[in-house]
Design a protein around this motif. Structure first.
Motif, PDB file in Angstrom:
ATOM      1  N   ARG A 144     -10.312  -2.955 121.395  1.00  0.00           N
ATOM      2  CA  ARG A 144      -9.256  -3.970 121.427  1.00  0.00           C
ATOM      3  C   ARG A 144      -8.024  -3.489 120.665  1.00  0.00           C
ATOM      4  NH1 ARG A 144      -8.905  -8.014 124.528  1.00  0.00           N
ATOM      5  NH2 ARG A 144     -10.915  -8.907 123.982  1.00  0.00           N
ATOM      6  N   ARG A 145      -8.253  -2.931 119.489  1.00  0.00           N
ATOM      7  CA  ARG A 145      -7.135  -2.411 118.690  1.00  0.00           C
ATOM      8  C   ARG A 145      -6.389  -1.323 119.461  1.00  0.00           C
ATOM      9  NH1 ARG A 145      -6.537  -2.924 113.192  1.00  0.00           N
ATOM     10  NH2 ARG A 145      -5.690  -0.827 113.017  1.00  0.00           N
ATOM     11  N   SER A 146      -7.182  -0.466 120.109  1.00  0.00           N
ATOM     12  CA  SER A 146      -6.583   0.633 120.861  1.00  0.00           C
ATOM     13  C   SER A 146      -5.719   0.108 122.008  1.00  0.00           C
ATOM     14  CB  SER A 146      -7.701   1.525 121.386  1.00  0.00           C
ATOM     15  OG  SER A 146      -7.184   2.522 122.211  1.00  0.00           O
ATOM     16  N   GLN A 147      -6.233  -0.925 122.691  1.00  0.00           N
ATOM     17  CA  GLN A 147      -5.466  -1.514 123.791  1.00  0.00           C
ATOM     18  C   GLN A 147      -4.188  -2.164 123.285  1.00  0.00           C
ATOM     19  OE1 GLN A 147      -8.187  -4.222 125.627  1.00  0.00           O
ATOM     20  NE2 GLN A 147      -9.217  -2.643 126.812  1.00  0.00           N
ATOM     21  N   LEU A 148      -4.305  -2.878 122.179  1.00  0.00           N
ATOM     22  CA  LEU A 148      -3.127  -3.550 121.621  1.00  0.00           C
ATOM     23  C   LEU A 148      -2.083  -2.521 121.189  1.00  0.00           C
ATOM     24  CD1 LEU A 148      -4.881  -6.322 119.478  1.00  0.00           C
ATOM     25  CD2 LEU A 148      -3.531  -6.670 121.545  1.00  0.00           C
ATOM     26  N   LEU A 149      -2.556  -1.448 120.568  1.00  0.00           N
ATOM     27  CA  LEU A 149      -1.631  -0.411 120.090  1.00  0.00           C
ATOM     28  C   LEU A 149      -0.918   0.252 121.258  1.00  0.00           C
ATOM     29  CD1 LEU A 149      -0.376   1.328 117.915  1.00  0.00           C
ATOM     30  CD2 LEU A 149      -2.439   2.716 117.856  1.00  0.00           C
TER      31      LEU A 149
END
Lengths: 192, 124
Positions: free
Chosen positions: B12-17
């Motif tokens: 999720r963090r990777s997608q948001l970033l």
């Protein structure tokens, strides 16, 4: 995988995708410096380029030379090739008016399609190979079209029509090649 | 600095970033010209870790092509071969300002929505 192996995979991918020499040198040096600094900080090459090195290299190459630029250039090259072939046909038949038959149309249209599709897949650069593949693949199509339609002449193409096609194709190809040369020269100047 | 995403949270963090990485890079380049490795380090120092560090390079190439940034070569403080430094252009400055404005409207709206969901859970 060592840094040199990663750089070699990237370089072969960039050559395959038609990245010019100056850009490739610059990308290679940038990646090499990053890999060295990452290694000094205790991180692996996989941390830098991911598991799929070829996908990383391809993504970078695509951003350097995007699809629409390559399509315009290749359509120009295909048009210039077609114009040249037609002019040669005028010359060999020693006529200013070339009969255009269904098999000739089928051959040239499909040749252009295969040439552009193959070059886009490959990334550009090796036009001779694409031409040979196009011709080999499409001779049977032309023969089949001839067999189906006989010797019907649809219209006659005047000499100026072939010349116009050659010029229309050559213009975007030459413009693109000049732009790439200027961009490469600017890169060399900033590197110096 | 770089981690493979073992679970949904990291993914999720990777997608948001990924959605804001261009703005983050522009903001870091606005502070001062930086080269690729410095950008990765600066992101990590802010708590933004990339799954693959090299993913910034296609993005930098795209921004350079769009004339949001330009590049020059200069020796680095770390020594070694000269590095390719990126600096912000006028167009990049405008893009960053627009991106900041959009983010300032967007982030609180997401927070409000997520917090409303949490309060709904509490009351039920």
């Amino acid at each position: 995988m060592t840094d040199e192996q990663i750089l070699a995979i990237c370089q072969s991918n960039w050559i395959y995708r038609g990245v010019d020499d100056t850009s490739m040198r610059e990308m290679r040096e940038e990646l090499r410096a990053h890999l060295e600094e990452a290694a000094a900080a205790g991180r692996s090459a996989t941390d830098v380029v991911g598991e799929d090195v070829a996908a990383f290299a391809a993504a970078w190459a695509r951003e350097r030379r995007p699809l629409r630029q390559r399509i315009g250039y290749l359509a120009g090259v295909a048009g210039a090739c077609l114009g040249t072939a037609l002019l040669l046909a005028h010359l060999t038949r020693w006529t200013t008016s070339l009969p255009v038959t269904p098999e000739r149309i089928a051959f040239y249209v499909l040749f252009a399609a295969v040439f552009v599709a193959w070059e886009l897949r490959r990334g550009g650069g090796g036009h001779l190979r694409s031409t040979v593949i196009g011709v080999v693949a499409l001779v049977p199509v032309a023969v089949a079209a001839h067999w189906l339609n006989g010797d019907i002449t649809l219209f006659h193409l005047p000499l100026w029509g072939s010349a116009a096609l050659l010029l229309a194709g050559a213009f975007p190809a030459v413009t693109d090649a000049r732009r790439r040369r200027e961009s490469a020269a600017a890169g060399d100047r900033s590197a110096g | 600095m770089t981690k493979a995403p073992p679970g949904t949270g990291d993914q999720r963090r990777s997608q948001l970033l990924r959605g804001v990485l261009d703005l983050c890079l522009l903001a870091l380049i606005e502070e001062r010209p930086r080269y690729g490795y410095e950008l990765v380090e600066a992101l990590a120092a802010s708590g933004l870790e990339l799954v693959s560090e090299g993913s910034i390079y296609p993005l930098l190439a795209r921004m350079e092509r769009a004339a949001l940034i330009d590049a020059y070569r200069a020796p680095s403080a770390a020594g070694g071969a000269p590095r390719k430094y990126y600096r912000l252009t006028g167009a990049g400055q405008a893009e960053l300002a627009a991106g900041r404005h959009a983010w300032q409207g967007f982030a609180p709206a997401v927070s409000r929505t997520l917090e409303a969901g949490t309060e709904g859970e509490r009351t039920s």
